[in-house]
Design a protein around this motif. Sequence first.
Motif, short mmCIF file in Angstrom:
data_model
loop_
_atom_site.label_atom_id
_atom_site.label_comp_id
_atom_site.label_asym_id
_atom_site.label_seq_id
_atom_site.Cartn_x
_atom_site.Cartn_y
_atom_site.Cartn_z
N VAL A 42 19.42 47.81 12.66
CA VAL A 42 19.63 46.80 11.61
C VAL A 42 18.54 45.74 11.65
N THR A 43 18.30 45.19 12.85
CA THR A 43 17.34 44.08 12.97
C THR A 43 15.97 44.54 13.41
N GLY A 44 15.88 45.70 14.05
CA GLY A 44 14.60 46.19 14.54
C GLY A 44 14.23 45.63 15.91
N GLN A 45 15.09 44.82 16.52
CA GLN A 45 14.82 44.26 17.84
C GLN A 45 15.03 45.32 18.91
N THR A 46 14.19 45.27 19.94
CA THR A 46 14.28 46.22 21.04
C THR A 46 14.80 45.50 22.28
N GLU A 47 15.72 46.15 22.99
CA GLU A 47 16.24 45.61 24.24
C GLU A 47 16.35 46.73 25.26
N ARG A 48 16.24 46.35 26.52
CA ARG A 48 16.33 47.32 27.59
C ARG A 48 17.78 47.44 28.03
N VAL A 49 18.27 48.69 28.09
CA VAL A 49 19.65 48.96 28.48
C VAL A 49 19.60 49.75 29.77
N SER A 50 20.31 49.23 30.81
CA SER A 50 20.26 49.85 32.13
C SER A 50 21.34 50.89 32.34
N GLY A 51 22.46 50.70 31.78
CA GLY A 51 23.58 51.62 31.96
C GLY A 51 24.75 51.12 31.17
N ARG A 52 25.83 51.83 31.35
CA ARG A 52 27.04 51.46 30.62
C ARG A 52 27.58 50.14 31.12
N LEU B 194 20.00 59.74 32.22
CA LEU B 194 18.61 59.88 32.66
C LEU B 194 18.37 59.25 34.03
N GLY B 195 19.25 58.35 34.45
CA GLY B 195 19.09 57.69 35.74
C GLY B 195 18.06 56.57 35.72
N ARG B 196 17.76 56.04 34.57
CA ARG B 196 16.77 54.96 34.44
C ARG B 196 17.08 54.17 33.18
N PRO B 197 16.57 52.94 33.08
CA PRO B 197 16.79 52.15 31.87
C PRO B 197 16.07 52.76 30.67
N VAL B 198 16.65 52.55 29.49
CA VAL B 198 16.04 52.99 28.25
C VAL B 198 15.92 51.79 27.32
N ASP B 199 14.98 51.88 26.40
CA ASP B 199 14.81 50.84 25.39
C ASP B 199 15.62 51.23 24.16
N PHE B 200 16.46 50.30 23.71
CA PHE B 200 17.28 50.52 22.52
C PHE B 200 16.75 49.64 21.40
N THR B 201 16.40 50.26 20.28
CA THR B 201 15.94 49.53 19.11
C THR B 201 17.09 49.45 18.11
N ASP B 202 17.50 48.23 17.82
CA ASP B 202 18.60 48.00 16.89
C ASP B 202 18.18 48.46 15.49
N GLY C 76 25.55 51.77 19.15
CA GLY C 76 24.21 52.17 19.59
C GLY C 76 23.94 51.71 21.01
N ARG C 77 24.34 50.48 21.34
CA ARG C 77 24.17 50.01 22.73
C ARG C 77 24.99 50.83 23.70
N GLN C 78 26.22 51.21 23.30
CA GLN C 78 27.05 52.07 24.16
C GLN C 78 26.35 53.39 24.43
N LEU C 79 25.85 54.01 23.37
CA LEU C 79 25.18 55.31 23.54
C LEU C 79 23.89 55.17 24.34
N ALA C 80 23.18 54.05 24.17
CA ALA C 80 21.98 53.82 24.98
C ALA C 80 22.36 53.69 26.45
N GLY C 81 23.48 53.04 26.72
CA GLY C 81 23.95 52.93 28.11
C GLY C 81 24.31 54.29 28.69
N ARG C 82 24.96 55.12 27.90
CA ARG C 82 25.29 56.47 28.37
C ARG C 82 24.03 57.29 28.60
N LEU C 83 23.04 57.12 27.71
CA LEU C 83 21.78 57.83 27.88
C LEU C 83 21.06 57.36 29.14
N ALA C 84 21.08 56.05 29.38
CA ALA C 84 20.45 55.52 30.59
C ALA C 84 21.11 56.07 31.84
N GLU C 85 22.42 56.20 31.84
CA GLU C 85 23.11 56.79 32.99
C GLU C 85 22.77 58.27 33.15
#
Length: 185
Positions: free
Chosen positions: A76-86, A66-74, A55-64
């Motif tokens: 399993v745990t429900g925690q959200t983190e900001r992913v800037s790129g791959r 879109l050209g901007r950071p995206v929020d990735f919600t895990d 999921g983090r890998q795909l969030a990184g690809r999505l951020a690249e």
Amino acid sequence: MHLAAEGRVVLGDRRPGDPAVPAELRSALSEWAAVAATVGVNGGPVEQNLVRRRGRQLAGRLAEALGRPVDFTDPVTGQTERVSGRATGPLPRVAPEPPAPTPWATGLAVAAFFAVLTAVADIALSRAFIDALGLLWVPANLLVGCGLAPSLWLLRRTPFWRWPALGCAIGLGVAWVCLLAGQLG
């Protein structure tokens, strides 16, 4: 980016200047969502960690894309983190789980049961061949042994099934000794 209850990925807020998400990335996200929905409910720690990493890998690809950071919600745990790129470089390795202790007492009891069962069944089958067809019990018994050998060999490292495999191998050996002793004596 988060996983919805229906097992699909919600990309969150779309901005007017965002480029279109590539079809290949959309397909990878939907595949990940299907796996994440299953693993989140039924998966063990290793599977959950793999879903989290993918999921983090795909969030990184999505951020690249879109050209901007995206929020990735895990999922399993429900925690959200900001992913800037791959992330560059190799993915971190997951430490393997330590092996569980070998249940020798239970395993040997299961192996003994299967050894007796296999020996009795093989001797009964071979006795029927001896009574009906004479020495054709030898190729019939070889066929049984050669047919079981690949399956028994593949099961030798599977946690539970190694015990029945061991028992069957021993049972076939005991049956051969008994049958040969019966023919000689």
